[in-house]
Design an enzyme around this catalytic site. Structure first.
Site, PDB file in Angstrom:
ATOM      1  N   ALA A  17      45.860  47.648  19.587  1.00 43.84           N
ATOM      2  CA  ALA A  17      45.822  46.895  20.836  1.00 43.84           C
ATOM      3  C   ALA A  17      46.972  47.278  21.772  1.00 43.84           C
ATOM      4  O   ALA A  17      47.006  46.822  22.912  1.00 43.84           O
ATOM      5  CB  ALA A  17      45.883  45.395  20.539  1.00 43.84           C
ATOM      6  N   CYS A  18      47.879  48.123  21.325  1.00 44.14           N
ATOM      7  CA  CYS A  18      49.074  48.506  22.087  1.00 44.14           C
ATOM      8  C   CYS A  18      48.894  49.892  22.692  1.00 44.14           C
ATOM      9  O   CYS A  18      48.664  50.875  21.972  1.00 44.14           O
ATOM     10  CB  CYS A  18      50.289  48.480  21.161  1.00 44.14           C
ATOM     11  SG  CYS A  18      51.788  49.181  21.860  1.00 44.14           S
ATOM     12  N   GLY A  19      49.020  49.992  24.012  1.00 44.47           N
ATOM     13  CA  GLY A  19      48.878  51.282  24.691  1.00 44.47           C
ATOM     14  C   GLY A  19      49.921  52.296  24.249  1.00 44.47           C
ATOM     15  O   GLY A  19      49.607  53.479  24.083  1.00 44.47           O
TER      16      GLY A  19
END
Length: 141
Positions: free
Chosen positions: A11-13
């Site tokens: 979920a983390c770019g």
């Protein structure tokens, strides 16, 4: 074959960009979604030490119970901070990458280039369009 591990949050770019940079060097790393499968306390402590960090350096504040747990208190010991990360893995900042060249918290994502043993195979731009590797596989000046 190079053995690389990334402690990843899909979920983390920043984590996604780091994973993509590893793959851009031709390596398929071991991907550990640390929120589902956190490292043991001993392994986490070892990675922090190998990275030349202290537990406080790996604490994530945003979107975590950091403030509620009073983790900003500078009097808290390293052991207390490790205990908090074990109880709440979301407190572990990411992505943490382990390669034969070292361990690094890869924020920004291109920090992973410092510990990848293999060169980039081509151009790479982050999800936001920022070019971090040019067509020749090098960081732009």
């Amino acid at each position: 074959m190079t053995d690389i591990v990334i402690y990843h949050n899909p979920a983390c770019g920043t984590s996604r960009n780091t994973l993509a940079l590893i793959r851009n060097s031709g390596i398929e790393p071991h991907v550990i979604e640390y929120l589902k499968c956190p490292p043991t306390r001993a392994l986490l402590a070892e990675m922090i030490e190998r990275a030349g960090m202290r537990p406080r350096d790996l604490l994530r504040e945003k979107g975590t119970p950091y403030a509620d747990l009073g983790l900003g208190d500078e009097a808290l010991s390293d052991d207390a901070l490790l205990d908090a990360m074990m109880d709440h893995p979301v407190l572990i900042n990411r992505p943490l990458v382990v390669t034969p060249l070292g361990v690094k918290l890869c924020r920004p994502s291109e920090a992973v280039l410092d510990i990848l043993p293999d060169p980039q195979l081509g151009a790479f731009a982050k999800e936001d369009g920022e070019v971090v590797v040019d067509a020749s596989g090098r960081r732009p000046a």
